[in-house]
Design an enzyme around this catalytic site. Structure first.
Site, PDB file in Angstrom:
ATOM      1  CG  HIS A 166      11.715  17.677  26.782  1.00  0.00           C
ATOM      2  ND1 HIS A 166      10.982  16.847  27.602  1.00  0.00           N
ATOM      3  CD2 HIS A 166      13.023  17.430  27.089  1.00  0.00           C
ATOM      4  CE1 HIS A 166      11.792  16.140  28.363  1.00  0.00           C
ATOM      5  NE2 HIS A 166      13.040  16.470  28.068  1.00  0.00           N
ATOM      6  CG  HIS A 204      12.924  13.265  31.301  1.00  0.00           C
ATOM      7  ND1 HIS A 204      13.547  14.133  32.166  1.00  0.00           N
ATOM      8  CD2 HIS A 204      13.418  13.550  30.069  1.00  0.00           C
ATOM      9  CE1 HIS A 204      14.388  14.900  31.489  1.00  0.00           C
ATOM     10  NE2 HIS A 204      14.322  14.567  30.217  1.00  0.00           N
ATOM     11  CG  HIS A 206      15.643  13.829  25.059  1.00  0.00           C
ATOM     12  ND1 HIS A 206      15.348  12.704  25.796  1.00  0.00           N
ATOM     13  CD2 HIS A 206      15.601  14.864  25.934  1.00  0.00           C
ATOM     14  CE1 HIS A 206      15.121  13.050  27.054  1.00  0.00           C
ATOM     15  NE2 HIS A 206      15.282  14.359  27.160  1.00  0.00           N
ATOM     16  CD  GLU A 207      16.847  18.469  25.110  1.00  0.00           C
ATOM     17  OE1 GLU A 207      15.921  19.107  25.636  1.00  0.00           O
ATOM     18  OE2 GLU A 207      17.567  17.687  25.742  1.00  0.00           O
ATOM     19  CB  CYS A 245      -0.911  -0.010   1.227  1.00  0.00           C
ATOM     20  SG  CYS A 245      -1.865   1.489   1.441  1.00  0.00           S
TER      21      CYS A 245
END
Length: 837
Positions: free
Chosen positions: A365, A371, A361-362, A194
């Protein structure tokens, strides 16, 4: 990690740090002594994964023959390439043109201050697309660097993978050297792939309000900034390095474990040179973040449709960043700020190619993720969850099969569903397509060590196993050491003959090809309906579906459309006798909590607060402490099915006010009439209105509003600077519900009455003092005015609706009386005594 701030109205928010695990340092010693120690150290770091079996393929070694002049990237040469190759008994003529949509050198690098001379060169390579043998149904998509071709051909239902042959013989004609062409055959029983695509040339969608509980494509237009320390360290390779890091970060956001179609798009790249008054970058991560956030706002344009506009900004620096207590900090960002121009920003300490995970990661946030060891995440992730996710508080080897935890997926989904990602709905007009090759092809193990530990570092080849953790040489106290930061080798790093790393594993090149082919996702079936949120009075139940048929792979498109549906349930009236509304019950649940205000001696009574609450906050549990008069948000959401306000039939669903009819059915168009009859025509009540002007000092009775009255409105108008009369309400037992005992309520408030009825009062100091509510009243109410002076030019008007009297037996018409009289006379005439004298 530390939280140093809060953002009201968006759940948990603040500033977060991402720390690094301490490096492991090992002396360089003979391998025989070191093996057992390494087995102990690496046991907890190695990923547990099974090698996938290669799919059946056919392959040939080919020598592509270039038929036209050279194509030199960035030199202005003709952006067209004709290439011929013999494979599988057939001649394939590739007619290729430069694809401007994936032209890396199309990115404009903006230099602020003195531009370093080494950074002015163009990036190597050109992306080409075209057809094969003139077949309009065929597709050729290749990367050409002047000496080699890499990409995919689709021709007559077959998929062909072309790549340079390592160590192959150069072409004697000066063209591309030896290549290997593989024809991939679908596995037995495998259905068609698809592959949903947007039509070519389709207009970019305009920013619009997000549909509730829908999976919509989000485009994070990103400004990437590198400071002068980055320019000094990376030199001419800075641009390529930044794009490689951002490509890896974008790949993380493409993983289906995030459960949302998020595309990280680099739209601007700024390199800071010497002499530029840029952000103040120093050891303090918090101060650096604040300075960068303030500085980047000056580079942005307010209009989301402007090509120079960006949604978020990220700063890369070689400065060692420090938190409150340690200098293990790798990055910092605010939480839940992606569409806030002043706070949608992050800083990253460059630490090698693994900085891609710091950037992801930042930015997580910025998307409101917490976390994974935070209290909300522990309950959402479950006891079996590992710490190998992007949002782990300490950098670790991220699980390639599930880089985002269930908590991260839940938080970003709720964040977007509640409308906080509205700025991400516009598709960039000229997006930069990040490098498509694996970073390990451009940065070998030695170069990765240099990026992480400095220019003198090299890979420690004697430390097994390959790919799981990058061990690099270094020195400590004059002794040669091997050290690691627990990060795996970059994907694509050679790890053996015809082998390369992928996700911390050393795979054969045949297996590596499986990671190059994107596979779009498809929706699975709708799940069963869940439990109803209420047992009576109108609740809500949900059904959801997942993007699992198939699960998107290798950056393939995530499913779009509704992922959650809901409907009304248990709409019948609750049993009589309950003195509290559903929202009042939720506030009253806090009556015995003594931990909310340490300075207050004991528990307090909590009641709902409606006045002064913004429309977008109606579905938060805002309650007022009767003893103190203050009001607080005790829960970010009320229970599903709670009415949005006393005057509305709409209900709260997952923190948003959803339209519902007076029959408590979501989506229904039924409304209350003036008599508060659902679906009525207003004929069951009549309007009562009047005015009052006979004022005398003290409390004056104006009118008694009867039980059952609806749509009550009282308004007192006059000069607020010389006001001397005030509204008051008296209950049947003689007590006051409002402004009694010569005590006034100056600010807006909700007047709670018996029978779970409330009226909204403007406050005694309002320019126009008003009292209003839909009712119906459970008992009579006496409207009074308190006269405290000489009223001048004061007008008091009131109106309400009262039920019409229940119609009694209709009075007979004159014809009925005549007919009945004739019947009575006939009965009397037939009596035996009739006619006697």
């Amino acid at each position: 990690m530390s939280q140093t701030g809060s953002h009201p109205g968006r759940g948990l928010a603040g500033r977060w740090l991402w720390g690094a695990q301490p490096c492991l340092l090992l002396p360089i010693v003979p391998l025989s002594w070191l093996v057992w120690l390494l087995l102990l150290l690496l046991a907890s770091l190695l990923p547990s994964a099974r090698l996938a079996s290669p799919l059946p393929r056919e392959e040939e070694i080919v020598f592509p023959e270039k038929l036209n002049g050279s194509v030199l990237p960035g030199s202005g040469a003709p952006a067209r390439l004709l290439c011929r190759l013999q494979a599988f008994g057939e001649t394939l003529l590739l007619e290729l043109e430069q694809d401007s949509g994936v032209q890396v050198e199309g990115l404009t690098v903006q230099y602020l201050g003195q531009a370093p001379e080494l950074l002015g060169g163009a990036e190597p390579g050109t992306y080409l697309t075209g057809t094969i043998n003139g077949d309009p149904e065929s597709v050729a998509s290749l990367h050409w660097d002047g000496g080699a071709l890499l990409g995919v051909l689709q021709y007559r239902g077959a998929e062909l993978h072309l790549q340079p042959l390592e160590g192959g013989t150069p072409n004697s004609a000066g063209g591309p050297g030896a290549h290997i062409l593989r024809r991939k055959s679908p596995a037995s029983g495998q259905g068609p792939m698809c592959n949903v695509k947007a039509p070519l040339g389709s207009p970019s969608p305009r920013p619009r309000r997000a549909k509730r509980f829908a999976s919509l494509s989000r485009f994070v237009e990103t400004l990437v900034v590198a400071d002068d320390k980055m320019a000094a360290f990376h030199g001419a390779g800075l641009k390529r390095y930044l794009l490689t890091v951002m490509a890896a970060a974008a790949k993380a956001f493409k993983h289906p474990s995030i459960r949302n179609p998020v595309s990280l798009v680099v739209t601007r790249l700024v390199i800071l040179g010497s002499g530029e008054e840029g952000p103040q970058v120093g050891p303090s991560a918090a101060q650096t973040l604040r300075s960068f956030c303030a500085w980047q706002r000056g580079l942005n344009t307010p209009e989301d449709s402007d090509p120079d506009h960006f949604d978020t900004a990220i700063l890369f620096t070689r400065q060692d960043l420090c938190g409150v207590s340690t200098c293990d900090t790798l990055g910092m960002a605010d939480v839940g700020t992606v569409c806030d121009p002043a706070r949608s920003c992050a800083i990253v300490e460059d630490d090698g190619l693994q900085s891609a995970f710091t950037a992801a990661h930042e930015l997580g946030h910025v998307f409101n993720m917490l976390h994974d060891n935070s209290k909300p995440c522990i309950s959402l992730n479950g006891p079996l969850s590992t710490s190998r996710h992007v949002m782990a508080p300490v950098m670790a080897h991220v699980d390639p099969e599930e880089p985002w935890s269930p908590c991260s997926a839940r938080f970003i989904t709720d964040f977007l569903d509640n409308g906080y990602g509205h700025c991400l709905l516009d598709k960039p007009e000229a997006p930069l397509h990040l490098p498509v090759t694996f970073p390990g092809k451009d940065y070998d193990a030695d170069r990765q060590c240099q990026l992480t530990f400095g220019p003198d570092s090299r890979h420690c080849p004697q430390l097994p196993p390959p790919c799981a953790a990058l061990w690099c040489s270094g020195h400590l106290n004059g002794h040669a050491m091997c050290q690691t930061k627990h990060s795996p080798w970059a994907d694509g790093t050679p790890c053996g003959p015809a082998q390369a790393c992928m996700g911390g594993r050393c795979l054969h090149m045949d297996q590596l090809q499986d990671f190059n082919i994107p596979q779009a996702g498809g929706w699975g079936p709708w799940g069963p309906w869940g439990d109803c949120s209420r047992t009576c009075g109108g609740g809500v139940q949900f059904s959801s579906r997942d993007c699992t048929r198939p699960v998107p792979r290798n950056g393939g498109k995530y499913c779009e459309g509704r992922r959650t549906r809901f409907r009304s349930c248990n709409t019948e009236d609750c049993p009589t006798g309950s003195a509290l509304t559903f929202r009042e019950e939720q506030c009253a649940a806090y009556n015995h909590r003594t931990d909310l205000f340490k300075s207050f001696p004991g528990p307090m009574d909590w009641v709902p607060r409606y006045t002064g609450v913004a429309p977008q906050d109606q579905c938060k549990l805002t309650c007022q402490a009767q003893a103190l008069g203050y009001y607080y948000v005790l829960e970010p959401r009320v229970v599903d099915g709670t009415p949005c306000s006393p005057d509305s039939s709409s209900v709260c669903v997952q923190g948003r006010c959803i339209h519902a009819g007076c029959d408590r059915i979501i989506g229904s168009k039924k409304k209350f009439d003036k008599c508060m009859v659902c679906g009525g025509d207003g004929s069951g009540c009549s309007k009562q209105s009047g005015s009052f002007r006979k004022f005398r000092y003290g409390y004056n009775n104006v009118v008694t509003i009867p039980a059952g009255a609806t749509h009550i409105l009282v308004r007192q108008q006059g000069n607020p600077g010389h006001r001397s009369i005030y509204l008051a309400l008296k209950l049947p037992d003689g007590s006051y519900a409002l402004n009694g005992e010569y005590t006034l309520m100056p600010s807006p408030t909700d007047v709670v009455l018996p029978g779970a009825v409330s009226l909204r009062y403007s406050g005694a100091t309002a320019a126009s003092e008003t009292l209003s509510g839909h009712g119906p009243l459970a008992q009579p109410l006496t409207l009074q005015v308190l006269v405290a002076g000489n009223p001048q030019d004061t007008r008091l008007r009131y109106s309400f609706f009262v039920p019409r009297p229940t119609p009694s037996t209709p009075r007979p018409t004159p014809q009925d009386w005549l007919h009945r009289r004739a019947q009575i006379l006939e009965i009397l005439r037939r009596r035996p005594w009739a006619g006697r004298k």
